[in-house]
Design a protein around this motif. Structure first.
Motif, PDB file in Angstrom:
ATOM      1  N   LEU A 203       0.813  -1.214   0.000  1.00  0.00           N
ATOM      2  CA  LEU A 203       0.000   0.000   0.000  1.00  0.00           C
ATOM      3  C   LEU A 203       0.850   1.269   0.000  1.00  0.00           C
ATOM      4  N   GLY A 204       2.168   1.117   0.160  1.00  0.00           N
ATOM      5  CA  GLY A 204       3.029   2.285   0.060  1.00  0.00           C
ATOM      6  C   GLY A 204       3.862   2.612   1.268  1.00  0.00           C
ATOM      7  N   ALA A 205       3.824   1.760   2.316  1.00  0.00           N
ATOM      8  CA  ALA A 205       4.698   2.008   3.462  1.00  0.00           C
ATOM      9  C   ALA A 205       6.151   2.011   2.999  1.00  0.00           C
ATOM     10  N   THR A 206       6.931   2.983   3.476  1.00  0.00           N
ATOM     11  CA  THR A 206       8.333   3.072   3.084  1.00  0.00           C
ATOM     12  C   THR A 206       9.144   1.966   3.731  1.00  0.00           C
ATOM     13  N   VAL A 207       8.867   1.721   5.015  1.00  0.00           N
ATOM     14  CA  VAL A 207       9.585   0.719   5.795  1.00  0.00           C
ATOM     15  C   VAL A 207       8.565  -0.073   6.607  1.00  0.00           C
ATOM     16  N   ILE A 208       8.787  -1.373   6.737  1.00  0.00           N
ATOM     17  CA  ILE A 208       7.961  -2.201   7.619  1.00  0.00           C
ATOM     18  C   ILE A 208       8.873  -2.868   8.638  1.00  0.00           C
ATOM     19  N   VAL A 209       8.391  -2.953   9.878  1.00  0.00           N
ATOM     20  CA  VAL A 209       9.190  -3.520  10.961  1.00  0.00           C
ATOM     21  C   VAL A 209       8.323  -4.456  11.782  1.00  0.00           C
ATOM     22  N   ASN A 210       8.802  -5.682  11.966  1.00  0.00           N
ATOM     23  CA  ASN A 210       8.152  -6.637  12.864  1.00  0.00           C
ATOM     24  C   ASN A 210       8.811  -6.491  14.231  1.00  0.00           C
ATOM     25  N   SER A 211       8.049  -5.989  15.199  1.00  0.00           N
ATOM     26  CA  SER A 211       8.620  -5.690  16.516  1.00  0.00           C
ATOM     27  C   SER A 211       8.863  -6.939  17.354  1.00  0.00           C
ATOM     28  N   LEU A 212       8.443  -8.113  16.864  1.00  0.00           N
ATOM     29  CA  LEU A 212       8.836  -9.364  17.513  1.00  0.00           C
ATOM     30  C   LEU A 212      10.235  -9.784  17.073  1.00  0.00           C
ATOM     31  N   GLU A 213      10.635  -9.307  15.910  1.00  0.00           N
ATOM     32  CA  GLU A 213      11.927  -9.701  15.341  1.00  0.00           C
ATOM     33  C   GLU A 213      12.993  -8.621  15.489  1.00  0.00           C
ATOM     34  N   VAL A 214      12.568  -7.399  15.775  1.00  0.00           N
ATOM     35  CA  VAL A 214      13.496  -6.267  15.856  1.00  0.00           C
ATOM     36  C   VAL A 214      13.276  -5.538  17.173  1.00  0.00           C
ATOM     37  N   ASP A 215      14.343  -5.279  17.905  1.00  0.00           N
ATOM     38  CA  ASP A 215      14.251  -4.474  19.118  1.00  0.00           C
ATOM     39  C   ASP A 215      14.122  -3.007  18.717  1.00  0.00           C
ATOM     40  N   LEU A 216      13.002  -2.383  19.071  1.00  0.00           N
ATOM     41  CA  LEU A 216      12.746  -1.030  18.599  1.00  0.00           C
ATOM     42  C   LEU A 216      13.706  -0.012  19.199  1.00  0.00           C
ATOM     43  N   ASP A 217      14.134  -0.233  20.433  1.00  0.00           N
ATOM     44  CA  ASP A 217      15.116   0.682  21.030  1.00  0.00           C
ATOM     45  C   ASP A 217      16.400   0.688  20.205  1.00  0.00           C
ATOM     46  N   ASP A 218      16.871  -0.497  19.854  1.00  0.00           N
ATOM     47  CA  ASP A 218      18.078  -0.592  19.030  1.00  0.00           C
ATOM     48  C   ASP A 218      17.828  -0.020  17.638  1.00  0.00           C
ATOM     49  N   TYR A 219      16.649  -0.315  17.080  1.00  0.00           N
ATOM     50  CA  TYR A 219      16.335   0.129  15.725  1.00  0.00           C
ATOM     51  C   TYR A 219      16.393   1.642  15.623  1.00  0.00           C
ATOM     52  N   PHE A 220      15.804   2.326  16.612  1.00  0.00           N
ATOM     53  CA  PHE A 220      15.753   3.781  16.518  1.00  0.00           C
ATOM     54  C   PHE A 220      17.003   4.465  17.076  1.00  0.00           C
ATOM     55  N   LYS A 221      17.958   3.676  17.542  1.00  0.00           N
ATOM     56  CA  LYS A 221      19.289   4.219  17.794  1.00  0.00           C
ATOM     57  C   LYS A 221      20.072   4.324  16.484  1.00  0.00           C
ATOM     58  N   GLU A 222      19.749   3.427  15.551  1.00  0.00           N
ATOM     59  CA  GLU A 222      20.457   3.368  14.275  1.00  0.00           C
ATOM     60  C   GLU A 222      19.706   4.072  13.147  1.00  0.00           C
ATOM     61  N   ASN A 223      18.426   4.325  13.346  1.00  0.00           N
ATOM     62  CA  ASN A 223      17.605   4.951  12.314  1.00  0.00           C
ATOM     63  C   ASN A 223      16.941   6.212  12.862  1.00  0.00           C
ATOM     64  N   GLN A 224      16.607   7.102  11.966  1.00  0.00           N
ATOM     65  CA  GLN A 224      16.004   8.374  12.358  1.00  0.00           C
ATOM     66  C   GLN A 224      14.671   8.160  13.063  1.00  0.00           C
ATOM     67  N   ARG A 225      14.494   8.829  14.183  1.00  0.00           N
ATOM     68  CA  ARG A 225      13.218   8.763  14.879  1.00  0.00           C
ATOM     69  C   ARG A 225      12.157   9.542  14.093  1.00  0.00           C
ATOM     70  N   PRO A 226      10.904   9.138  14.170  1.00  0.00           N
ATOM     71  CA  PRO A 226       9.850   9.829  13.411  1.00  0.00           C
ATOM     72  C   PRO A 226       9.417  11.118  14.095  1.00  0.00           C
ATOM     73  N   GLU A 227       8.970  12.045  13.275  1.00  0.00           N
ATOM     74  CA  GLU A 227       8.399  13.278  13.806  1.00  0.00           C
ATOM     75  C   GLU A 227       6.985  13.052  14.333  1.00  0.00           C
ATOM     76  N   ILE A 228       6.315  12.068  13.774  1.00  0.00           N
ATOM     77  CA  ILE A 228       4.909  11.792  14.118  1.00  0.00           C
ATOM     78  C   ILE A 228       4.738  10.305  14.375  1.00  0.00           C
ATOM     79  N   VAL A 229       4.007   9.970  15.428  1.00  0.00           N
ATOM     80  CA  VAL A 229       3.638   8.584  15.698  1.00  0.00           C
ATOM     81  C   VAL A 229       2.117   8.501  15.795  1.00  0.00           C
ATOM     82  N   VAL A 230       1.547   7.546  15.073  1.00  0.00           N
ATOM     83  CA  VAL A 230       0.112   7.272  15.130  1.00  0.00           C
ATOM     84  C   VAL A 230      -0.059   5.880  15.720  1.00  0.00           C
ATOM     85  N   GLU A 231      -0.628   5.812  16.924  1.00  0.00           N
ATOM     86  CA  GLU A 231      -0.792   4.531  17.605  1.00  0.00           C
ATOM     87  C   GLU A 231      -2.207   4.015  17.354  1.00  0.00           C
TER      88      GLU A 231
END
Length: 345
Positions: A203-231
């Motif tokens: 549908l056009g997502a730039t990046v997809i992340v499975n949070s069971l397979e990727v530690d989000l704390d580590d992920y966002f230490k290495e990648n730019q944090r988002p300006e907006i989060v929609v939960e």
């Protein structure tokens, strides 16, 4: 008329009922398609209804077959979508232009009989005539699209803004589409279902992340944090992570309904202060004048082809299958997004 009636907790029956008698300010809608919302699952499985028997269904399209004596501008034969909220128009929230916060509202498919039936009586002000470009099936998804639009309109989105969407269910996918329509840039969708994540990618997502397979704390230490989060997932873990992953001076909007107790670690909660975050809540999808810009925007986006919801429709069934799609929706192996009943069958 034929109706799918919730007789008691987790007990559907298909039965013949009287066609509703409309009031002077109402129209009678012959239902075409009706979607199953996540909120309908709690009504069916957990008995979270206001009365039995009840007819569920608030995401629907149809055609007007009768108009009340006070109705103007609507005609028999008009194809329509319906805004299901029925605000009281008397409380302070209604008076201040916030019908979603109405203190004494009714709701089609919850507090009053819904659209899992051949006919439903609807106030004329809740009717949205459909352009030819939008099919009856697509129109049954307008309501969840407006929920997503209402949420993302809470935040300031500049062209190219980076965003994260937690949850790849119906509202998460709709939020992805609405963010794209608003001109957001890199959009990351986070979920635990790889099949749904692949749909988000399509549908056009730039990046997809499975949070069971990727530690989000580590992920966002290495990648730019988002300006907006929609939960949109509505689970404690993602509700906490929304504050922890967003960029300083970022914006978080909570759309997913909380179903369990949430505990925010002090350091995560303190990010609201130290990072000067803007945190918003979003409830339903209405504004003034009723039903609101969310609904006209959804129609325009779909009419113009800026948002295409067809890929989200995965299963269409007659009412006679009763609870079968409800059972599929709670199956952990289910990867479908939207289930519809075709009431014309």
């Amino acid at each position: 008329m034929k109706a799918l009636v919730l007789e008691s907790k987790a007990n559907f029956s298909v039965k013949d009922m009287e066609i509703p008698v409309i009031k002077p300010n109402q129209v009678l809608v012959k239902v075409a398609y009706v979607g199953i919302c996540g909120s309908d699952l709690a009504r069916y499985f957990d008995g979270k209804v206001h009365h039995y028997p009840t007819i569920l269904g608030h995401e629907f399209s149809g055609v007007i077959t009768e108009t009340g004596s006070e109705v103007q501008g609507l005609n028999e034969g008009d194809r329509v979508a319906v805004a299901p909220l029925v605000p009281c128009e008397q409380c302070s929230s209604c008076a201040s232009g916030h019908p979603a916060l109405c203190e004494n509202y009714s709701f089609i498919g919850s507090r009053e009989q819904g659209a899992m039936a051949e006919y439903v009586a609807v106030n004329a002000k809740n009717i949205l005539p459909l352009p030819d470009e939008i099919t009856d099936q697509e129109a049954a998804l307008i309501e969840p699209l407006t929920v997503a639009i209402h949420g993302i309109e809470k935040v300031d989105i500049h062209a190219g803004a980076s965003a994260v969407v937690f949850g790849a269910g119906t509202i998460g996918m709709m939020s992805l589409l609405a963010l794209q329509a608003k001109g957001a840039g890199e959009i990351t969708v986070i979920d635990i279902d790889n099949a749904k994540l692949e749909m988000a990618k399509a549908l056009g997502a730039t990046v997809i992340v499975n949070s069971l397979e990727v530690d989000l704390d580590d992920y966002f230490k290495e990648n730019q944090r988002p300006e907006i989060v929609v939960e949109t997932a509505g689970v404690p873990q993602t509700q906490v992570q929304s504050l922890s992953v967003v960029e300083k001076l970022g914006q978080v909007v909570y759309v997913g309904t909380a179903k369990k107790e949430i505990t925010f670690p002090a350091d995560v909660f303190e990010r609201i202060l130290r990072a000067e975050l803007k945190v918003y809540g979003s409830w339903m999808s209405y504004s003034a004048p009723f039903p609101g810009f969310e609904w006209t925007a959804a129609l325009q986006y779909m009419k113009d082809g800026k948002i295409d919801v067809k890929a989200l429709i995965h299963e269409v069934n007659p009412l006679e299958v009763k609870e079968e799609p409800f059972q599929k929706m709670i199956d952990p192996d289910n990867h479908s997004i939207k289930f519809l009943y075709d009431v014309r069958q």
